[in-house]
Motif scaffolding. Sequence first.
Motif, short mmCIF file in Angstrom:
data_model
loop_
_atom_site.label_atom_id
_atom_site.label_comp_id
_atom_site.label_asym_id
_atom_site.label_seq_id
_atom_site.Cartn_x
_atom_site.Cartn_y
_atom_site.Cartn_z
N THR A 122 0.88 -1.06 0.07
CA THR A 122 -0.11 0.08 0.01
C THR A 122 0.69 0.94 0.01
O THR A 122 1.74 1.22 0.66
CB THR A 122 -0.84 -0.02 1.16
N ARG A 127 0.96 5.74 -0.41
CA ARG A 127 -0.24 6.60 -0.04
C ARG A 127 -0.74 7.27 -1.63
O ARG A 127 -2.01 7.62 -1.13
CB ARG A 127 0.82 8.01 0.61
N PRO A 135 -4.52 3.34 -0.47
CA PRO A 135 -4.85 3.25 1.14
C PRO A 135 -6.41 3.57 1.19
O PRO A 135 -6.94 4.27 0.25
CB PRO A 135 -3.97 4.21 1.86
N SER A 160 -9.03 6.03 2.65
CA SER A 160 -8.83 7.47 2.72
C SER A 160 -8.51 7.80 4.39
O SER A 160 -7.83 8.91 4.40
CB SER A 160 -10.28 8.22 2.35
N GLU A 161 -8.82 7.15 5.26
CA GLU A 161 -8.48 7.60 6.70
C GLU A 161 -7.15 7.33 6.97
O GLU A 161 -6.62 8.15 7.91
CB GLU A 161 -9.49 6.91 7.80
N TYR A 162 -6.35 6.56 6.05
CA TYR A 162 -5.09 6.31 6.26
C TYR A 162 -4.01 7.11 5.23
O TYR A 162 -2.97 6.92 5.65
CB TYR A 162 -4.76 4.98 6.16
N GLN A 163 -4.66 7.67 4.56
CA GLN A 163 -3.80 8.33 3.50
C GLN A 163 -2.74 9.38 3.74
O GLN A 163 -1.91 9.36 3.20
CB GLN A 163 -4.64 9.14 2.57
N ASP A 164 -3.02 9.86 5.11
CA ASP A 164 -1.76 10.90 5.51
C ASP A 164 -1.03 10.24 6.52
O ASP A 164 -0.21 10.90 7.16
CB ASP A 164 -2.45 12.08 6.10
N ASP A 165 -1.24 9.02 7.06
CA ASP A 165 -0.19 8.28 7.88
C ASP A 165 1.12 8.24 7.57
O ASP A 165 1.33 8.01 6.50
CB ASP A 165 -0.90 6.81 8.21
N LYS A 204 6.17 -0.44 12.70
CA LYS A 204 4.70 -0.52 13.19
C LYS A 204 4.15 -2.05 12.94
O LYS A 204 4.40 -2.65 12.11
CB LYS A 204 3.73 0.28 12.41
#
Length: 140
Positions: free
Chosen positions: A11, A13, A63, A65-70, A76
């Motif tokens: 995955t 960004r 990704p 959408s809620e993880y796009q800026d992680d 991890k």
Amino acid sequence: MKYLIDHVQVTVRNIKKAEPFYDVLCEALGFDLSKKIHAYLPELDMEVIEYLDDAYDFGICSPLSEYQDDTIHRRKPGAVHHVAFRAATREAVDAIYEILLPMNTEIIDPPQIHHSHGPNYYALFFKDPDGIKYEIVCNH
């Protein structure tokens, strides 16, 4: 019975920004770009680009959408630490290095013997534009 890897999917960004880097890398690794496929899986809301080969496939996907800026960090839980591609010769490792340099790729370690992995472990370590770590290795 022995099981081999069929495909690896990573995955990224932004799949459109990552695609040019992966086109160059995958072609250098021997993937035929004319066999590359793009797909959108509506049930997963996911874009996928697959680089196909008889030995195995390699793909990148978008990704949620809620993880796009992680931020990406290989330590991890659930993250891939790194992906290593086996080269037949040390010259093949060097060739990938020469292809990556003009793309301003983040080189972690240029091609060299890594004695901590063994007396013949010749490898290149680098990161993709998102910071995902890769290795090209010849171990003989």
